[in-house]
Scaffold this motif. Structure first.
Motif, PDB file in Angstrom:
ATOM      1  N   TYR A  76       0.754  -1.091   0.035  1.00 42.44           N
ATOM      2  CA  TYR A  76      -0.183  -0.038  -0.080  1.00 42.44           C
ATOM      3  C   TYR A  76       0.950   1.254   0.081  1.00 42.44           C
ATOM      4  CZ  TYR A  76      -4.639  -1.884   0.308  1.00 42.44           C
ATOM      5  OH  TYR A  76      -5.829  -2.667  -0.150  1.00 42.44           O
ATOM      6  N   SER A  77       1.934   1.288   0.844  1.00 42.86           N
ATOM      7  CA  SER A  77       2.864   2.630   0.817  1.00 42.86           C
ATOM      8  C   SER A  77       3.112   2.862  -0.486  1.00 42.86           C
ATOM      9  CB  SER A  77       4.067   2.339   1.947  1.00 42.86           C
ATOM     10  OG  SER A  77       4.788   1.335   1.562  1.00 42.86           O
ATOM     11  N   LEU A  78       4.169   1.710  -1.105  1.00 42.11           N
ATOM     12  CA  LEU A  78       4.660   2.097  -2.540  1.00 42.11           C
ATOM     13  C   LEU A  78       3.472   2.607  -3.568  1.00 42.11           C
ATOM     14  CD1 LEU A  78       7.066  -0.989  -2.721  1.00 42.11           C
ATOM     15  CD2 LEU A  78       7.528   1.303  -2.336  1.00 42.11           C
ATOM     16  N   ASN A  79       2.317   1.686  -3.715  1.00 43.60           N
ATOM     17  CA  ASN A  79       1.336   2.070  -4.550  1.00 43.60           C
ATOM     18  C   ASN A  79       0.657   3.617  -4.306  1.00 43.60           C
ATOM     19  OD1 ASN A  79      -0.813   0.852  -6.641  1.00 43.60           O
ATOM     20  ND2 ASN A  79      -2.126   1.844  -4.917  1.00 43.60           N
ATOM     21  N   PHE A  80       0.636   4.051  -2.966  1.00 43.99           N
ATOM     22  CA  PHE A  80       0.032   5.256  -2.874  1.00 43.99           C
ATOM     23  C   PHE A  80       1.394   6.395  -3.222  1.00 43.99           C
ATOM     24  CE2 PHE A  80      -3.204   3.936   0.276  1.00 43.99           C
ATOM     25  CZ  PHE A  80      -4.010   3.189  -0.912  1.00 43.99           C
TER      26      PHE A  80
ATOM     27  N   LEU B 186       3.696   6.131  -5.050  1.00 43.36           N
ATOM     28  CA  LEU B 186       4.172   6.327  -6.387  1.00 43.36           C
ATOM     29  C   LEU B 186       3.171   6.466  -7.441  1.00 43.36           C
ATOM     30  CD1 LEU B 186       6.820   3.444  -6.484  1.00 43.36           C
ATOM     31  CD2 LEU B 186       7.343   5.801  -6.446  1.00 43.36           C
ATOM     32  N   TRP B 187       1.864   5.980  -7.355  1.00 40.75           N
ATOM     33  CA  TRP B 187       1.037   6.002  -8.059  1.00 40.75           C
ATOM     34  C   TRP B 187      -0.428   6.235  -7.693  1.00 40.75           C
ATOM     35  CZ3 TRP B 187       3.887   1.147  -7.645  1.00 40.75           C
ATOM     36  CH2 TRP B 187       4.738   0.874  -8.573  1.00 40.75           C
ATOM     37  N   ALA B 188      -0.581   7.299  -6.803  1.00 46.23           N
ATOM     38  CA  ALA B 188      -1.729   7.682  -5.983  1.00 46.23           C
ATOM     39  C   ALA B 188      -2.837   8.482  -7.025  1.00 46.23           C
ATOM     40  CB  ALA B 188      -1.292   8.678  -4.752  1.00 46.23           C
TER      41      ALA B 188
ATOM     42  N   PRO C  74      -3.025  13.741  -3.792  1.00 40.22           N
ATOM     43  CA  PRO C  74      -1.735  14.018  -2.706  1.00 40.22           C
ATOM     44  C   PRO C  74      -1.978  13.565  -1.509  1.00 40.22           C
ATOM     45  CG  PRO C  74      -2.611  15.987  -4.083  1.00 40.22           C
ATOM     46  CD  PRO C  74      -3.609  14.924  -4.600  1.00 40.22           C
ATOM     47  N   GLU C  75      -3.297  13.445  -0.994  1.00 40.84           N
ATOM     48  CA  GLU C  75      -3.523  12.965   0.272  1.00 40.84           C
ATOM     49  C   GLU C  75      -3.109  11.530   0.375  1.00 40.84           C
ATOM     50  OE1 GLU C  75      -4.789  16.944  -0.029  1.00 40.84           O
ATOM     51  OE2 GLU C  75      -5.529  15.330  -1.056  1.00 40.84           O
ATOM     52  N   THR C  76      -3.787  10.946  -0.725  1.00 39.01           N
ATOM     53  CA  THR C  76      -3.352   9.465  -0.722  1.00 39.01           C
ATOM     54  C   THR C  76      -1.909   9.092  -0.801  1.00 39.01           C
ATOM     55  OG1 THR C  76      -5.442   8.938  -1.981  1.00 39.01           O
ATOM     56  CG2 THR C  76      -3.743   7.345  -2.046  1.00 39.01           C
ATOM     57  N   ALA C  77      -1.184  10.001  -1.307  1.00 39.79           N
ATOM     58  CA  ALA C  77       0.399   9.953  -1.351  1.00 39.79           C
ATOM     59  C   ALA C  77       0.891  10.039  -0.018  1.00 39.79           C
ATOM     60  CB  ALA C  77       1.037  10.857  -2.465  1.00 39.79           C
TER      61      ALA C  77
ATOM     62  N   THR D 227     -10.258   9.428   3.561  1.00 40.74           N
ATOM     63  CA  THR D 227      -8.863   9.742   3.446  1.00 40.74           C
ATOM     64  C   THR D 227      -7.977  10.625   4.342  1.00 40.74           C
ATOM     65  OG1 THR D 227      -9.178   9.450   0.862  1.00 40.74           O
ATOM     66  CG2 THR D 227      -6.991  10.479   1.641  1.00 40.74           C
ATOM     67  N   VAL D 228      -8.703  11.708   4.813  1.00 40.58           N
ATOM     68  CA  VAL D 228      -8.324  12.535   5.635  1.00 40.58           C
ATOM     69  C   VAL D 228      -8.174  11.676   7.003  1.00 40.58           C
ATOM     70  CG1 VAL D 228      -8.611  14.595   7.106  1.00 40.58           C
ATOM     71  CG2 VAL D 228      -8.857  14.575   4.375  1.00 40.58           C
ATOM     72  N   ALA D 229      -9.138  11.278   7.461  1.00 40.71           N
ATOM     73  CA  ALA D 229      -9.145  10.614   8.755  1.00 40.71           C
ATOM     74  C   ALA D 229      -8.276   9.080   8.855  1.00 40.71           C
ATOM     75  CB  ALA D 229     -10.673   9.930   8.952  1.00 40.71           C
ATOM     76  N   VAL D 230      -7.807   8.662   7.737  1.00 37.42           N
ATOM     77  CA  VAL D 230      -7.271   7.566   7.885  1.00 37.42           C
ATOM     78  C   VAL D 230      -5.749   7.967   7.924  1.00 37.42           C
ATOM     79  CG1 VAL D 230      -5.953   6.041   6.241  1.00 37.42           C
ATOM     80  CG2 VAL D 230      -8.289   5.787   6.685  1.00 37.42           C
TER      81      VAL D 230
END
Length: 339
Positions: A24-28, A30-32, A62-65, A212-215
């Motif tokens: 999840y970290s790499l996906n978000f 690099l490719w959010a 951007p927030e997902t990244a 997204t923000v709460a996560v």
């Protein structure tokens, strides 16, 4: 590798947790931007399964990244335990459990009428249960709770400069977590994005969802608790909970810088509000504060017991590792944008 964990079931649970956070970290990170548009015409390991016209399409790239960078630090913390052992690592695991449980509640509470993929609604609680299982499996053979009974509330940092820096970080963390978890709608409004054009949505630049923000606030809670534990329990041996924060902030700062350079020539950008400007400056400030306090606390034993593949790590080796990671992340983010 990974022989430092004695309990095989715990090792499996930690391995699964590490794999999930890494993917999840790499996906978000690099490719959010591609993730939030459902992978339409671009590459992403996974997508939110949306198409043009859906509520979730193109929102919160951007927030997902940023959430990906947060998860990257959690992956680092799990990797530390797998490589160096779990004895006394309650200081890592209890805050992570608190953050994961909060994230599970936030996802289900704020999901509402989102029409994106529901996979995170189930991956997060399952990963949380697996991580909690690992914690209990590590209690016997691996002594994960070593030192927990001696933990006492108080202020046990002697260096005034480091204490001031850590206290400021704690205050910043409390504010961010409180705002993002309890008032995500107000947080989004403060961004000043307004109604996104179709071009903005196609670039993944629509306003983020409350989820997204709460996560993001829920994962950031983990780092805030690590800082508070360091202040209250003293610096000795706290390298294991400070290193993940350093690498998360490195990733965030470099990602923001590379994105700013890339956006300089972009045809479609977000409106630049005061809040977005403040948020973009907070990452580098937090990184400076963490590094400042870390190096000041070497005399108080923050690096006591610091290992690399089971061997004592010299301070110079850590310095080299930080620089190497910074260069590696910079090259990775730059190459990703150029491609």
């Amino acid at each position: 590798m990974f022989d430092a964990i004695k309990s095989t079931p715990a090792k499996i649970c930690l391995g699964i947790s590490a794999l999930v956070t890494l993917v999840y970290s790499l996906n978000f990170m690099l490719w959010a931007d591609c993730y939030v548009i459902g992978g339409d015409g671009c590459f992403t390991l996974m997508s939110n399964e949306t198409i043009t016209g859906m509520i979730s399409y193109g929102n919160g790239g951007p927030e997902t990244a940023f959430n990906g960078a947060l998860m990257f630090g959690i992956f680092i913390s799990t990797g530390i335990m797998l490589n160096e052992g779990a004895k006394g690592m309650w200081k890592i695991m209890i805050p992570v459990i608190a953050g994961f449980v909060t994230m599970t509640g936030a996802i289900w509470y704020y999901w509402g009428d989102l029409d994106s993929s529901t996979t995170p609604k189930y991956v997060v609680p399952v990963t949380t249960l697996i991580y909690i299982a690992a914690y209990f499996l590590l209690k016997a053979e691996d002594e994960v709770d070593d030192g927990l009974s001696e933990f006492k509330m108080g202020i046990n940092i002697q260096d005034k400069g480091a204490l001031a820096a850590l206290s400021l970080l704690a205050v910043m963390g409390v504010y961010y977590c409180f705002r993002a978890i309890l008032f995500p709608a107000d947080t989004i409004e403060a961004f000043g994005i307004g109604e996104a054009t179709q071009e903005m949505l196609d670039a993944g630049l629509g306003a983020p969802s409350e989820v997204t923000v709460a996560v993001g606030g829920s994962i950031f809670l983990i780092y805030m608790l690590w800082i508070i534990i360091t202040i209250m329990d003293g610096a000795k041996g706290k390298w294991a909970i400070i290193h993940p924060g350093i690498f998360f902030l490195l990733a965030t700062t470099i990602l923001n810088y590379v994105s700013l350079v890339d956006n300089a020539g972009a045809e479609v950008i977000r409106p630049v509000s005061d809040q977005l400007t403040i948020d973009s400056l907070t990452g580098p400030l937090a990184l400076l504060l963490v590094l400042f306090s870390y190096y000041r606390l070497r005399d108080e034993g923050i690096e006591d017991g610091m290992l690399w593949n089971g061997e004592p790590m010299s301070p110079n080796f850590f310095n080299i590792m930080v620089i190497t990671w910074a260069l590696g992340l910079g090259l990775m983010f730059t190459a990703n944008i150029m491609m």
